[in-house]
Design an enzyme around this catalytic site. Structure first.
Site, PDB file in Angstrom:
ATOM      1  N   ILE A   4       0.837  -1.206   0.000  1.00  0.00           N
ATOM      2  CA  ILE A   4       0.000   0.000   0.000  1.00  0.00           C
ATOM      3  C   ILE A   4       0.872   1.256   0.000  1.00  0.00           C
ATOM      4  CG2 ILE A   4      -1.667   1.318   1.407  1.00  0.00           C
ATOM      5  CD1 ILE A   4      -2.805  -1.454   2.222  1.00  0.00           C
ATOM      6  N   GLY A 203      15.407  -4.125  13.470  1.00  0.00           N
ATOM      7  CA  GLY A 203      13.993  -3.881  13.723  1.00  0.00           C
ATOM      8  C   GLY A 203      13.766  -3.503  15.174  1.00  0.00           C
ATOM      9  N   SER A 204      12.573  -3.811  15.655  1.00  0.00           N
ATOM     10  CA  SER A 204      12.185  -3.355  16.992  1.00  0.00           C
ATOM     11  C   SER A 204      12.803  -4.232  18.084  1.00  0.00           C
ATOM     12  CB  SER A 204      10.667  -3.385  17.108  1.00  0.00           C
ATOM     13  OG  SER A 204      10.217  -4.717  16.973  1.00  0.00           O
ATOM     14  N   THR A 207      10.717  -7.563  18.650  1.00  0.00           N
ATOM     15  CA  THR A 207      10.966  -8.661  17.710  1.00  0.00           C
ATOM     16  C   THR A 207      12.388  -9.201  17.891  1.00  0.00           C
ATOM     17  OG1 THR A 207       9.527  -7.506  16.138  1.00  0.00           O
ATOM     18  CG2 THR A 207      10.771  -9.354  15.281  1.00  0.00           C
ATOM     19  N   GLY A 208      13.337  -8.302  18.161  1.00  0.00           N
ATOM     20  CA  GLY A 208      14.729  -8.728  18.344  1.00  0.00           C
ATOM     21  C   GLY A 208      14.864  -9.719  19.489  1.00  0.00           C
ATOM     22  N   GLU A 225      20.187  -5.135  15.585  1.00  0.00           N
ATOM     23  CA  GLU A 225      20.258  -3.667  15.470  1.00  0.00           C
ATOM     24  C   GLU A 225      18.851  -3.166  15.763  1.00  0.00           C
ATOM     25  OE1 GLU A 225      23.088  -2.197  14.856  1.00  0.00           O
ATOM     26  OE2 GLU A 225      24.310  -3.499  13.596  1.00  0.00           O
ATOM     27  N   CYS A 260      16.455   4.993  13.125  1.00  0.00           N
ATOM     28  CA  CYS A 260      16.812   4.375  14.409  1.00  0.00           C
ATOM     29  C   CYS A 260      17.587   5.365  15.263  1.00  0.00           C
ATOM     30  CB  CYS A 260      17.604   3.104  14.194  1.00  0.00           C
ATOM     31  SG  CYS A 260      19.026   3.346  13.141  1.00  0.00           S
ATOM     32  N   GLU A 357      10.441   4.862  22.497  1.00  0.00           N
ATOM     33  CA  GLU A 357      10.717   5.259  21.119  1.00  0.00           C
ATOM     34  C   GLU A 357       9.421   5.748  20.454  1.00  0.00           C
ATOM     35  OE1 GLU A 357      11.868   2.194  18.210  1.00  0.00           O
ATOM     36  OE2 GLU A 357      13.470   3.529  17.548  1.00  0.00           O
TER      37      GLU A 357
HETATM   38  P1  NAD Z   1       9.786  -4.895  13.352  1.00  0.00           P
HETATM   39  O1  NAD Z   1      10.456  -5.523  14.522  1.00  0.00           O
HETATM   40  O2  NAD Z   1       8.321  -4.709  13.381  1.00  0.00           O
HETATM   41  O3  NAD Z   1      10.088  -5.729  12.021  1.00  0.00           O
HETATM   42  C1  NAD Z   1      11.414  -5.973  11.571  1.00  0.00           C
HETATM   43  C2  NAD Z   1      11.421  -7.220  10.709  1.00  0.00           C
HETATM   44  O4  NAD Z   1      11.136  -8.357  11.520  1.00  0.00           O
HETATM   45  C3  NAD Z   1      10.395  -7.214   9.579  1.00  0.00           C
HETATM   46  O5  NAD Z   1      10.977  -7.759   8.431  1.00  0.00           O
HETATM   47  C4  NAD Z   1       9.299  -8.127  10.140  1.00  0.00           C
HETATM   48  O6  NAD Z   1       8.511  -8.741   9.153  1.00  0.00           O
HETATM   49  C5  NAD Z   1      10.137  -9.146  10.897  1.00  0.00           C
HETATM   50  N1  NAD Z   1       9.431  -9.906  11.927  1.00  0.00           N
HETATM   51  C6  NAD Z   1       8.398  -9.510  12.702  1.00  0.00           C
HETATM   52  N2  NAD Z   1       8.037 -10.527  13.533  1.00  0.00           N
HETATM   53  C7  NAD Z   1       8.866 -11.568  13.280  1.00  0.00           C
HETATM   54  C8  NAD Z   1       9.007 -12.877  13.812  1.00  0.00           C
HETATM   55  N3  NAD Z   1       8.194 -13.347  14.761  1.00  0.00           N
HETATM   56  N4  NAD Z   1       9.969 -13.681  13.324  1.00  0.00           N
HETATM   57  C9  NAD Z   1      10.815 -13.233  12.354  1.00  0.00           C
HETATM   58  N5  NAD Z   1      10.715 -12.019  11.808  1.00  0.00           N
HETATM   59  C10 NAD Z   1       9.763 -11.178  12.269  1.00  0.00           C
HETATM   60  O7  NAD Z   1      10.523  -3.501  13.104  1.00  0.00           O
HETATM   61  P2  NAD Z   1      10.254  -2.406  11.979  1.00  0.00           P
HETATM   62  O8  NAD Z   1       9.004  -1.685  12.262  1.00  0.00           O
HETATM   63  O9  NAD Z   1      10.441  -2.968  10.641  1.00  0.00           O
HETATM   64  O10 NAD Z   1      11.469  -1.420  12.215  1.00  0.00           O
HETATM   65  C11 NAD Z   1      11.424  -0.320  13.084  1.00  0.00           C
HETATM   66  C12 NAD Z   1      12.377  -0.548  14.243  1.00  0.00           C
HETATM   67  O11 NAD Z   1      13.681  -0.846  13.740  1.00  0.00           O
HETATM   68  C13 NAD Z   1      12.554   0.695  15.087  1.00  0.00           C
HETATM   69  O12 NAD Z   1      12.551   0.323  16.429  1.00  0.00           O
HETATM   70  C14 NAD Z   1      13.935   1.200  14.668  1.00  0.00           C
HETATM   71  O13 NAD Z   1      14.572   2.000  15.621  1.00  0.00           O
HETATM   72  C15 NAD Z   1      14.656  -0.068  14.399  1.00  0.00           C
HETATM   73  N6  NAD Z   1      15.818   0.134  13.536  1.00  0.00           N
HETATM   74  C16 NAD Z   1      17.059  -0.025  14.060  1.00  0.00           C
HETATM   75  C17 NAD Z   1      18.189   0.199  13.284  1.00  0.00           C
HETATM   76  C18 NAD Z   1      19.578   0.068  13.836  1.00  0.00           C
HETATM   77  O14 NAD Z   1      20.513   0.042  13.056  1.00  0.00           O
HETATM   78  N7  NAD Z   1      19.753  -0.004  15.142  1.00  0.00           N
HETATM   79  C19 NAD Z   1      18.025   0.569  11.951  1.00  0.00           C
HETATM   80  C20 NAD Z   1      16.738   0.702  11.436  1.00  0.00           C
HETATM   81  C21 NAD Z   1      15.627   0.473  12.244  1.00  0.00           C
END
Ligand code: NAD
Length: 454
Positions: A4, A203-204, A207-208, A225, A260, A357
């Site tokens: 979208i 990512g978040s 999830t991490g 990260e 981030c 955040e």
């Molecule tokens: P998110 O955690 O929602 O998703 C990240 C990825 O994880 C996506 O590809 C998602 O599909 C996947 N995912 C979700 N659940 C999962 C699971 N159960 N198993 C495996 N994979 C899964 O994060 P987002 O919204 O994409 O990103 C935003 C976050 O990322 C913010 O908190 C931001 O600060 C952080 N971020 C950090 C850095 C860094 O370098 N430190 C860089 C960019 C973004």
């Protein structure tokens, strides 16, 4: 899966999600491909990645348009990311051979050396906010080190992820060395159950932690990260208050605050507070909000509709505890996931706005009376990604920067990433490093050789 456009809320594309079966098939192929890929020399692999960089450059306008349409990132910022991220390839060109080649450590009776072997097939589970920067930090470095990569772009940047695959293959990365997995978190979950040799996640925090705990029993490398709540402190001796305000505003509102390392909270010495806030608000008022395809737009829509409620809740909670909204705080009357850039004063650490955040176009500016008070507030967070100090006195700034529990500190700059220094978060901001020589070696396992001649 529907892609979208967040600016128009229109469906741009229907994509077929991966399944457990398709992931197993891809992984099987990658295992075979990696065995041959790892036998190429570093120079041969680098040459292919350099060719990929050339293709990205040649197609930069088209790639930027795809990024803008699926994430809402203003087109000038998309172009900046598509071309700016190529500095990762320059970094690899100058450094990969040095840090991936074997090292002779001792040459006595027993000759001792180290080689840096690839891990195998790694998963790269990625984010949408800077898919080029954070993607390259992992998959380009992993490929040069001799790994195969199963890349899962964010569900909000899938079209960009598919373009990475197309151009990498076109550049000469074999089809069984780089593959994508399309889908949301439930599809990503299948990767955690598959037999991969490492998990590299951006990512978040939530999830991490889920990924790290789910795969812990496999004892493979996990690198995270994650998010941040990055502070910026303006000392009373800053040379140019207006310039500091301009920089801080850009750090807070570039890409709609969806970085981030975006500036997420600001502390200003009480002696210059009013002047700083006036300059800051004046600067933010110059940001043009609107169609992200328009070259003059600085603020586009948020990428995810659900983030709007999270931010509006932070605003309402802060207001109920005494904060004052001095700019924005509401949504423009138009289609798309827009939110007006928002500035709050009278903020405290009792408010979510200053602790959690926000990941959007919102900032709280708090008054402080001493460096000690600023330091305490800056460290008062579960995150530890970056922190910035603005001052004309390097020693005074350094004294404070030395005591901040974060992975990156800035003096008179903010919200920047360099391939030359490690990118790593502390506390809830992550685990391990990408970039720098640490990042080059992150995708390898050392083997020690101890060789006694007859
Ligand atoms: P998110 O955690 O929602 O998703 C990240 C990825 O994880 C996506 O590809 C998602 O599909 C996947 N995912 C979700 N659940 C999962 C699971 N159960 N198993 C495996 N994979 C899964 O994060 P987002 O919204 O994409 O990103 C935003 C976050 O990322 C913010 O908190 C931001 O600060 C952080 N971020 C950090 C850095 C860094 O370098 N430190 C860089 C960019 C973004």
């Amino acid at each position: 899966m529907q892609v979208i456009n967040p600016a128009t809320e229109e469906i741009i594309k229907d994509l077929t999600e991966d399944t457990q079966t398709s992931i197993a098939q891809k992984l099987n192929q990658l295992k075979k491909g990696q065995a041959l890929w790892s036998q190429k020399t570093i120079d041969e692999r680098l040459e292919i990645i350099i060719r990929f960089g050339g293709l990205v450059k040649a197609n930069a306008d088209e790639l930027a348009e795809i990024l803008t349409k699926e994430t809402g990132k203003p087109i000038t910022q998309s172009k900046g990311e598509v071309t700016g991220s190529l500095n990762r390839i320059e970094h690899l060109k100058s450094n990969a051979k040095k840090w991936l080649s074997s090292e002779k450590i001792a040459s006595g009776e027993v000759i001792e050396s180290i080689t840096y072997e690839p891990l195998g097939v790694i998963a790269n589970i990625s984010a949408w906010n800077f898919p080029y920067n954070v993607g390259y930090n992992v998959f380009l470095y992993a490929l040069v080190a001799g790994n195969a990569v199963l890349y899962k772009p964010s569900e909000y940047a899938s079209l960009t992820g598919l373009k990475f695959k197309e151009l990498l293959h076109q550049a000469g990365v074999p089809k069984d060395v780089f593959e994508t997995v399309i889908g949301a978190g439930s599809v990503g979950q299948h990767l955690l159950e598959a037999d991969l040799d490492g998990y590299y996640f951006t990512g978040s925090h939530k999830t991490g932690v889920h990924i790290a705990t789910t795969v812990a029993h496999r004892l493979v490398p996990v690198q995270l990260e994650l998010g941040g709540k990055d502070p910026l402190y303006v000392m009373d001796d800053v040379q140019d208050i207006n310039q500091a305000a301009i920089n801080a505003a850009e750090g807070a509102f570039y890409n709609n605050g969806q970085s981030c390392c975006a500036v997420e909270r600001i502390y200003v010495d009480e002696r210059i507070y009013d002047e700083f806030v006036a300059h800051f608000v004046a600067e933010v008022k110059t940001y043009k909000i609107g169609d992200p395809m328009d070259e003059s737009t600085f603020t586009g829509p948020l990428t995810r509709a659900q983030q709007i409620d999270i931010i509006l809740n932070q605003i309402n909670e802060a207001k109920s505890k005494g904060a004052e909204v001095i700019l924005g705080g509401d949504r423009p009357d138009s289609k798309g996931y827009y939110l007006n850039p928002t500035v709050l004063t009278q903020v405290t650490h009792n408010m979510g706005l200053m602790k959690e955040e926000s990941f959007g176009p919102i900032i709280g500016i708090q008054k402080v009376s001493t460096d000690k008070e600023a330091l305490t507030l800056m460290n008062d967070t579960p995150y530890g990604l970056t922190a910035a100090v603005y001052s004309s006195d390097e020693n005074r700034a350094r004294k404070l920067l030395d005591q901040l529990n974060v992975g990156t500190v800035y003096w008179n700059c903010c919200d920047r990433v360099s391939p030359n220094t490690p990118w790593s978060g502390r506390k809830n901001s992550g685990l391990g490093s990408t970039l720098s020589y640490q990042g080059i070696r992150s995708f390898t396992q050392p083997k020690s050789y101890q060789m006694r001649g007859l």
